[in-house]
Design an enzyme around this catalytic site. Structure first.
Site: not given
Ligand code: PBG
Length: 323
Positions: A121, A131, A196, A206, A234, A249, A275
């Site tokens: 990313c 991104c 996602k 973040r 998707e 996700k 997270s």
């Molecule tokens: C990068 C990415 C993100 C996460 C994984 N890859 C953050 C986002 O899209 O803002 C989140 C993972 C998590 O919250 O544990 N694009």
């Protein structure tokens, strides 16, 4: 099926041996992928405040932590990088000596038995925190594909075992597959973040990856939490473009999506227990409000029961010690 009083469901719950025999879902160490954050520097591990027990590691400390995972039997990690500096093009994402490239080489050298998945990313590497490439305040789809392909290729050259694009640009799986194949990496699988969502559950990540968007939000590329059919479209696209593992996700608020993807496409499904899901359990446990181990195991079991073949989770180490 017979009914009460002939059928009494409680009979098979009477003791642990019976419960073991009729148990439908078993969480195993084989299901787990541990996410890790790597940064420049030496001999440093900084705990992430909203993610107790998770750290931003310098490469040397990452290697030590990776060795411990192999000892625990965890099959793989997914790596996120924190660059030394950011710019509009996110150049460290695809630099030969970028932080991920250094980390992958170090782990594959010192801990060859651990599967290394790299998150592909740009948001961690761009100064605007989006991104993809920005023009006129909009994330540009097609020009971003070239950079994602370049980033994937540089991860593969460093030794990454699996490439995991998380940007949600249209067509990125195809662009990455083509770049890998043209350069002799046709055997490297793609784990696509296919469904996602534009989720508030990424907040602590973040902070950890220092990747919050500096203006606006990600809703023009990540999915609307209200949509499930769109997730299936998707996933179908990503399969056509060559994805090997399809990810949903976050996990917990999207168990229905995990289930539908698994039942409608017979493909390996990954779920990301993100997270915010981790932080909520940690915070409640620190207050003494819930039993952390039981809630963590129950959560991961529910994700598996919904249909996930593998789970990316910050609880990987914690639960392996309690399985
Ligand atoms: C990068 C990415 C993100 C996460 C994984 N890859 C953050 C986002 O899209 O803002 C989140 C993972 C998590 O919250 O544990 N694009």
């Amino acid at each position: 099926m017979s009914t009460f009083p002939i059928y009494r469901p409680r009979r098979l719950r009477a003791n642990e041996n019976l419960r073991r025999l009729v148990r439908e879902t078993a969480l195993s160490v084989d299901d787990l992928i541990y996410p890790m954050f790597v940064m420049h520097g030496n001999d440093t591990a900084i705990e992430i405040s909203a993610m107790p027990g998770c750290y931003q590691y310098s490469v040397d400390r990452l290697v030590i932590a990776a060795k411990e995972l192999v000892t625990l039997g965890i099959p793989g990690i997914i790596l996120f990088g924190i660059p030394a500096s950011k710019n509009p093009l996110g150049t460290e994402a695809y630099a030969e000596d970028g932080i991920i490239q250094q980390a992958v080489r170090a782990i594959k050298d010192a801990v060859p038995d651990l599967l290394v998945i790299t998150d592909v990313c740009l948001c961690e590497y761009t100064d605007h925190g989006h991104c993809g490439l920005i023009e006129a305040n909009e994330v540009q789809n097609d020009p971003t594909l070239e950079l994602l392909a370049k980033e994937s290729l540089s991860h593969a050259r460093a030794g990454a075992d699996v490439i995991a694009p998380s940007d949600m640009m249209d067509g990125r799986v195809g662009a990455i597959r083509e770049a890998l194949d043209e350069n002799g990496y046709e055997n490297i699988p793609i784990m696509a973040y296919s469904a996602k969502y534009a989720s508030a559950f990424y907040g602590p990540f973040r902070e950890a990856a220092e990747s919050a968007p500096q203006f606006g939000d990600r809703r023009s590329y990540q999915m609307d939490p209200a949509n499930a059919e769109e997730a299936l479209r998707e996933v179908a696209l990503d399969i056509q473009e060559g994805a090997d593992i399809l990810m949903v996700k976050p996990a917990l608020a999207y168990l229905d999506v995990i289930h539908r993807v698994k039942t409608e496409f017979q493909v390996p499904v990954a779920a990301y227990n993100v997270s915010g899901e981790y932080a909520m359990i940690k915070a409640a446990a620190q207050n003494g409000w819930i039993d952390e181990a039981r809630v963590a195991l129950e959560t991961l079991t529910s994700i598996k029961r919904a249909g996930a073949d593998m789970i990316l989770t910050y609880f990987a180490k914690f639960v392996v010690e309690r399985l």
